[in-house]
Design a protein around this motif. Structure first.
Motif, PDB file in Angstrom:
ATOM      1  N   ASP A   1      52.499 -17.519  98.879  1.00  0.00           N
ATOM      2  CA  ASP A   1      51.978 -16.095  99.363  1.00  0.00           C
ATOM      3  C   ASP A   1      51.548 -14.907  98.391  1.00  0.00           C
ATOM      4  OD1 ASP A   1      50.986 -14.369 101.476  1.00  0.00           O
ATOM      5  OD2 ASP A   1      52.724 -14.847 102.734  1.00  0.00           O
ATOM      6  N   VAL A   2      50.883 -13.962  98.638  1.00  0.00           N
ATOM      7  CA  VAL A   2      50.549 -13.066  97.741  1.00  0.00           C
ATOM      8  C   VAL A   2      51.398 -11.948  97.608  1.00  0.00           C
ATOM      9  CG1 VAL A   2      47.810 -13.577  98.129  1.00  0.00           C
ATOM     10  CG2 VAL A   2      49.159 -11.882  99.552  1.00  0.00           C
TER      11      VAL A   2
ATOM     12  N   GLU B   1      51.533 -15.893 110.523  1.00  0.00           N
ATOM     13  CA  GLU B   1      52.429 -15.204 109.497  1.00  0.00           C
ATOM     14  C   GLU B   1      52.377 -13.607 109.491  1.00  0.00           C
ATOM     15  OE1 GLU B   1      54.137 -13.218 105.888  1.00  0.00           O
ATOM     16  OE2 GLU B   1      52.179 -13.297 106.703  1.00  0.00           O
ATOM     17  N   GLU B   2      51.225 -13.265 109.844  1.00  0.00           N
ATOM     18  CA  GLU B   2      50.969 -11.887 109.623  1.00  0.00           C
ATOM     19  C   GLU B   2      51.816 -11.258 111.052  1.00  0.00           C
ATOM     20  OE1 GLU B   2      50.237 -10.276 107.241  1.00  0.00           O
ATOM     21  OE2 GLU B   2      49.095 -11.514 105.890  1.00  0.00           O
TER      22      GLU B   2
ATOM     23  N   HIS C   1      49.720 -19.516 104.509  1.00  0.00           N
ATOM     24  CA  HIS C   1      49.224 -19.029 105.789  1.00  0.00           C
ATOM     25  C   HIS C   1      47.872 -18.881 105.928  1.00  0.00           C
ATOM     26  CE1 HIS C   1      49.011 -14.503 105.431  1.00  0.00           C
ATOM     27  NE2 HIS C   1      50.025 -14.938 104.749  1.00  0.00           N
TER      28      HIS C   1
ATOM     29  N   ASP D   1      44.758 -12.471 101.513  1.00  0.00           N
ATOM     30  CA  ASP D   1      46.174 -12.817 101.889  1.00  0.00           C
ATOM     31  C   ASP D   1      46.072 -13.456 103.291  1.00  0.00           C
ATOM     32  OD1 ASP D   1      48.655 -12.692 102.809  1.00  0.00           O
ATOM     33  OD2 ASP D   1      48.740 -10.696 103.157  1.00  0.00           O
ATOM     34  N   ASP D   2      46.220 -14.672 103.281  1.00  0.00           N
ATOM     35  CA  ASP D   2      46.723 -15.577 102.206  1.00  0.00           C
ATOM     36  C   ASP D   2      45.748 -16.783 101.884  1.00  0.00           C
ATOM     37  OD1 ASP D   2      48.601 -16.377 100.422  1.00  0.00           O
ATOM     38  OD2 ASP D   2      49.636 -17.801 101.974  1.00  0.00           O
TER      39      ASP D   2
END
Ligand code: MN
Ligand code: MN
Length: 447
Positions: free
Chosen positions: A324-325, A282-283, A90, A252-253
């Motif tokens: 992703d992280v 995404e967040e 993302h 991120d990310d």
């Protein structure tokens, strides 16, 4: 043979030991390009723009959705009907967005300010008293777009959220819980203080509107149709005497966006058709038309690859890395981690079989077979890796886009570097982990 393959014990091993001297040098060189990407791509629109530029330079086929989502494709030796290899990351990051009617004058403090509405999971106290930049677009009533990136050049002004001096903060902040000490409504940024001369009601506000009109042709109503994002103004920097770490906003990310971009650029003629996907929102739960929850774009990309493809069958046969992280073990706060199953900086890319919270609610839980496949691939290629679970059971948790892709019948696993101070204005990663991530995505995408 790595210790990960040892017969009797499983032990995490430092990537600094697994990598050769030459690979460590490559990791450092790779990080230079990564830092430039981070500086150039603080918002999703900027990331898509950059990804487009880079992919065209690399002569790769790219499809873009609404300036906020992108897919890069490399056709494989096998037909599409045998499935794809997809790495999805993302490109949005936590930040402060401007409200639709942002500008006001505070007559007591003699300041002009913008109202903000925070985006994503932030710790509000981390966003006060730091230099902030304004990025985004304003769409005027005639449809014309004004693009902002103000606060990045040396000569640019920056913005900042004011905070109370310690001498006076004991009652209103000091005695409160940390989450309550700074309110969402107090995260407004200072945008000016010089009044216009003459007989106006709000002289500072008027002066700012005059300036905006003069410099950008913007009127106040234009803010209603805008996406203006307030992001940290700092540049990516090395951290530590040894320069082993990277400090920057938005890792991120973008850590995964950049490494999966570089990975797909570096492969030709893979076994299966390879796809790097970059999505928005995404967040805030992947809701919206350019996100991992909405698969119309992915479906159209598959049709683009092969108009005759049976899209559901393709998806059932596809394998996915949710790039992703993960949370890095944080010094002085180790009590929230179950250390055997937590990821640390410098131990390579992190494999998470499942995410979620509580009793694995809302998790994608990758199958043992798929985990074995990924583990074997990483070991075969001698790529440093570790496992990671987001904190102790019931301490919190989190999710990624993994579940939205597993819903489509694909095999999905989370794989990405560990990040220290995640969601803060200054996130920290390790250069060897970034490089491990790149190598892992290359190995996967060419398979
Ligand atoms: Mn993320
Ligand atoms: Mn996040």
């Amino acid at each position: 043979m790595s210790e990960n393959e040892s017969k009797y014990a499983y032990k995490k091993k430092s990537a600094w030991e697994i990598f050769t001297k030459d690979q460590i040098k490559k990791a450092f060189d790779f990080s230079e390009e990564y830092k430039t990407f981070l500086n150039d791509c603080k918002t999703e629109r900027e990331a898509v723009q950059k990804i487009k530029e880079i992919s065209k330079k690399g002569k790769k086929k790219i499809t873009i959705n609404r300036e906020k989502e992108a897919a890069i494709m490399v056709p494989g030796k096998k037909p599409i009907s045998e499935g794809l290899r997809i790495v999805i990351s993302h490109i949005d990051s936590p930040r402060l967005d401007l409200k639709q009617i942002p500008l006001y004058e505070d007559s007591e403090s003699n300041l002009g300010l913008f109202e903000t509405h925070y985006y994503g999971g932030i710790k509000k106290f981390q966003w006060v008293v730091i230099p902030l930049a304004l990025h985004g677009v304003v769409v005027k009533k005639d449809g014309g777009k004004v693009t902002f990136t103000l606060g990045e050049k040396e000569s640019d002004p920056v913005f900042s959220v004011p905070d109370l001096l310690p001498h006076l903060s004991r009652e209103v902040q000091g005695k409160k819980k940390i989450d309550d000490a700074i309110k969402g409504e107090s995260l407004d940024i200072v945008v000016g203080s010089r009044p216009v001369k003459g007989d106006f009601k709000e002289k500072i506000r008027t002066a700012i509107l005059d300036k905006l009109h003069k410099d950008y042709g913007i009127i106040e109503e234009d803010f209603i149709s805008a996406e203006l994002e307030v992001v940290p103004a700092f540049k990516a920097k090395d951290i530590g005497f040894d320069k082993s770490l990277i400090g920057a906003y938005g890792q991120d990310d973008k850590a995964c966006a950049f490494t999966s971009l570089k990975a797909i650029l570096d492969i030709t003629n893979p076994e299966h058709t390879a796809l790097s996907l970059f999505v928005d929102k995404e967040e805030i739960g992947s809701e919206g038309s350019a996100t991992a929850q909405v698969t119309t774009f992915l479906r159209s990309v598959i049709k683009e690859l092969d108009p005759k493809a049976d899209v559901d069958q393709v998806m059932l046969k596809s394998k996915v890395i949710s790039a992703d992280v993960n949370a890095a073990v944080t010094p002085n706060y180790t009590e929230v981690f179950e250390l055997k199953n937590a990821s640390s900086l410098g131990n390579g890319i992190v494999m998470s079989k499942y995410t979620g919270h509580g009793g694995k609610y809302s998790a994608n839980d990758a199958s043992a077979e798929y985990v074995a496949e990924i583990r074997t691939m990483l070991n075969k290629e001698k790529i440093p890796w570790q496992t990671g679970e987001l904190g102790k059971v019931d301490k919190g948790g989190g999710g990624t886009v993994a579940k939205y892709f597993s819903r489509l019948g694909m095999e999905v696993i989370d794989l990405g570097p560990a990040v220290l101070s995640m969601h803060s204005p200054y996130e920290v990663t390790s250069k060897v982990d970034i490089y491990s991530s790149y190598l892992a995505y290359v190995a996967f995408l060419k398979s």
